[in-house]
Write a protein that holds these residues in place. Structure first.
Motif, PDB file in Angstrom:
ATOM      1  N   PHE A  60       0.849  -1.189   0.000  1.00  0.00           N
ATOM      2  CA  PHE A  60       0.000   0.000   0.000  1.00  0.00           C
ATOM      3  C   PHE A  60       0.888   1.245   0.000  1.00  0.00           C
ATOM      4  O   PHE A  60       1.945   1.263   0.619  1.00  0.00           O
ATOM      5  N   PRO A  61       0.491   2.307  -0.685  1.00  0.00           N
ATOM      6  CA  PRO A  61       1.301   3.532  -0.712  1.00  0.00           C
ATOM      7  C   PRO A  61       1.253   4.257   0.630  1.00  0.00           C
ATOM      8  O   PRO A  61       0.357   4.046   1.444  1.00  0.00           O
ATOM      9  N   GLY A  62       2.233   5.149   0.830  1.00  0.00           N
ATOM     10  CA  GLY A  62       2.245   5.956   2.041  1.00  0.00           C
ATOM     11  C   GLY A  62       2.663   5.170   3.264  1.00  0.00           C
ATOM     12  O   GLY A  62       3.354   4.143   3.180  1.00  0.00           O
ATOM     13  N   ARG A  63       2.251   5.655   4.417  1.00  0.00           N
ATOM     14  CA  ARG A  63       2.540   4.948   5.654  1.00  0.00           C
ATOM     15  C   ARG A  63       1.821   3.600   5.653  1.00  0.00           C
ATOM     16  O   ARG A  63       0.669   3.495   5.272  1.00  0.00           O
ATOM     17  N   THR A  64       2.545   2.555   6.075  1.00  0.00           N
ATOM     18  CA  THR A  64       2.046   1.191   5.950  1.00  0.00           C
ATOM     19  C   THR A  64       1.752   0.615   7.328  1.00  0.00           C
ATOM     20  O   THR A  64       2.553   0.759   8.255  1.00  0.00           O
ATOM     21  N   PHE A  65       0.606  -0.063   7.422  1.00  0.00           N
ATOM     22  CA  PHE A  65       0.200  -0.698   8.670  1.00  0.00           C
ATOM     23  C   PHE A  65      -0.001  -2.189   8.452  1.00  0.00           C
ATOM     24  O   PHE A  65      -0.382  -2.636   7.371  1.00  0.00           O
ATOM     25  N   GLY A  66       0.250  -2.942   9.494  1.00  0.00           N
ATOM     26  CA  GLY A  66      -0.032  -4.363   9.500  1.00  0.00           C
ATOM     27  C   GLY A  66      -0.802  -4.717  10.747  1.00  0.00           C
ATOM     28  O   GLY A  66      -1.079  -3.860  11.601  1.00  0.00           O
ATOM     29  N   ILE A  67      -1.144  -5.986  10.894  1.00  0.00           N
ATOM     30  CA  ILE A  67      -1.961  -6.440  12.008  1.00  0.00           C
ATOM     31  C   ILE A  67      -1.290  -7.620  12.697  1.00  0.00           C
ATOM     32  O   ILE A  67      -0.991  -8.634  12.065  1.00  0.00           O
ATOM     33  N   LEU A  68      -1.049  -7.471  13.993  1.00  0.00           N
ATOM     34  CA  LEU A  68      -0.666  -8.592  14.838  1.00  0.00           C
ATOM     35  C   LEU A  68      -1.969  -9.127  15.419  1.00  0.00           C
ATOM     36  O   LEU A  68      -2.654  -8.444  16.181  1.00  0.00           O
ATOM     37  N   ARG A  69      -2.328 -10.339  15.057  1.00  0.00           N
ATOM     38  CA  ARG A  69      -3.650 -10.870  15.340  1.00  0.00           C
ATOM     39  C   ARG A  69      -3.560 -12.069  16.274  1.00  0.00           C
ATOM     40  O   ARG A  69      -2.892 -13.061  15.976  1.00  0.00           O
TER      41      ARG A  69
END
Length: 384
Positions: free
Chosen positions: A59-68
């Motif tokens: 994804f462009p820009g600041r990138t986030f992920g998920i610790l699930r």
């Protein structure tokens, strides 16, 4: 010649897998864009030996992920008959992030027609049944772990402790044993009634949730107190009908540096009957990565954290178990109370992860195998 001989035991391993009343916690964490794209280039965009007809893009820009973190109290295979269906319990901790999957033409042109897919670089699970099933069927990088979790009685708090088999320090005299990997604590003060305000405080986080919510097909969840809306679409859309792509591979027994089989495999995760959604402010959430030689490559590759300072005597210390959070920054990081499993070695420094937002919920889940997108080494043909 190539078909398995079906048996009672075999059917218990096959998807679709179903989970009734799964309890989930999702921690949204910002990570560097280059780390996400770097992983996609190494694992999905690499020619091995031929190129897949897809290009994966962060994804462009600041990138986030998920610790699930998901606690499955009633988990079973939908393949087996009702009479022979076994139910198990298991807990999992996974790291996952979204990416764009672009089709690529035979002329090596990237189409802008995109699909949003989820990538899961690593996963820890405390049940060998699910660990082997997910690795063999879907190709997930699932590792066996000890996972101890407890939700606060009468409150919204959570504590999760994860231990794995490994070594604090690689050296000739080191022995493999259970070492701490993750320690998670959600303070009761973290619960908030205004999750929307947290999302809107960051344009990038708002765009992250909004883009994901509008990019997957889902059935709107039942209205519930605390349901958060972003652009008229619930963020729980992220977890309903989400497609996951995996690089599935098996080593050649004659040359372990070569894959005898390598393919792109697609699966789908659906959450239905989502209930009791709650939202949490990240500044009251403590997630620690326990630093060791066995896990530091994972931590630096996906979270871009720096190694903590470790006293010189730590390198030659005898493996210790338990131990409070001392003045030297060594030991279990979340207070004096230690995990139930006293065989886990916590005598390591830790690194804290910043959390932007967290969501907890209860739902029914289903994991299904969608099929093989592409098999490498077969003249560029799809495997169907």
């Amino acid at each position: 010649m190539t078909e398995f001989i079906s048996s009672f035991w075999f059917n218990q391993l096959l998807p679709p897998w179903k989970s009734d009343g799964a309890r989930g916690w999702v921690f949204v964490i910002e990570v560097p864009h280059e780390d996400v794209q770097g992983y996609l280039d190494r694992e999905f965009n690499l020619a091995a030996p031929d190129r897949a007809p897809y290009y994966y893009e962060a994804f462009p820009g600041r990138t986030f992920g998920i610790l699930r973190f998901i606690d499955h109290p009633c988990f079973y295979s939908g393949k087996a008959t009702e009479e022979g269906r076994n139910r198990i319990q298991h807990k999992e901790l996974t790291w996952t992030f979204p990416a764009y999957r672009h089709p690529v033409t035979k002329d090596n042109l990237v189409h802008r027609d995109t699909a949003v897919v989820w990538i899961q670089p690593f996963s820890f699970d405390n049940n060998s049944y699910f660990m082997f099933s997910s690795r063999e069927v879907l190709g997930n990088e699932t590792q066996m772990a000890v996972i101890d979790s407890q939700e606060a009685m009468g409150g919204p708090g959570l504590r999760v402790d994860v231990g794995v088999q490994g070594m604090r320090k690689f050296k000739p005299s080191a022995t493999s044993h259970k070492i701490g990997a993750f320690a998670i604590e959600v303070d009761n003060k973290a619960k908030t009634e205004d999750g929307q305000k947290i999302i809107e405080s960051s344009p990038d986080l708002d765009r992250f949730i909004g883009t994901l919510s509008g990019s997957v097909n889902f059935a709107p969840p039942p209205e519930a107190e605390g349901t958060l809306q972003t652009g008229g679409v619930s963020p729980f859309a992220v977890f309903q009908g989400a497609i996951q792509d995996t690089v599935k591979q098996f080593r050649d027994v004659f040359d372990w540096d070569v894959a005898a089989y390598r393919a792109l495999v697609s699966s789908r995760l659906r959450y239905t009957d989502v209930k009791d959604p709650k939202f949490y402010d990240g500044k009251y959430i403590d997630i620690r990565l326990m630093w060791s030689d066995s896990l530091k490559e994972t931590f630096t590759s996906f979270f871009s954290v720096e190694a903590p300072e470790s006293p010189p005597e730590q390198e030659d210390a005898v493996p210790g178990y338990g131990g409070g959070w001392g003045d030297n920054g060594i030991g279990y990081p979340l207070g004096k109370e230690l995990p139930k499993d006293d065989l886990i070695d916590w005598q390591m420094p830790s690194v804290k992860l910043d959390v932007a937002l967290a969501i907890s919920f209860t739902a029914n889940a289903e994991i299904s195998a969608e099929g093989t997108l592409f098999t490498y080494g077969h003249d560029g043909t799809h495997a169907g």
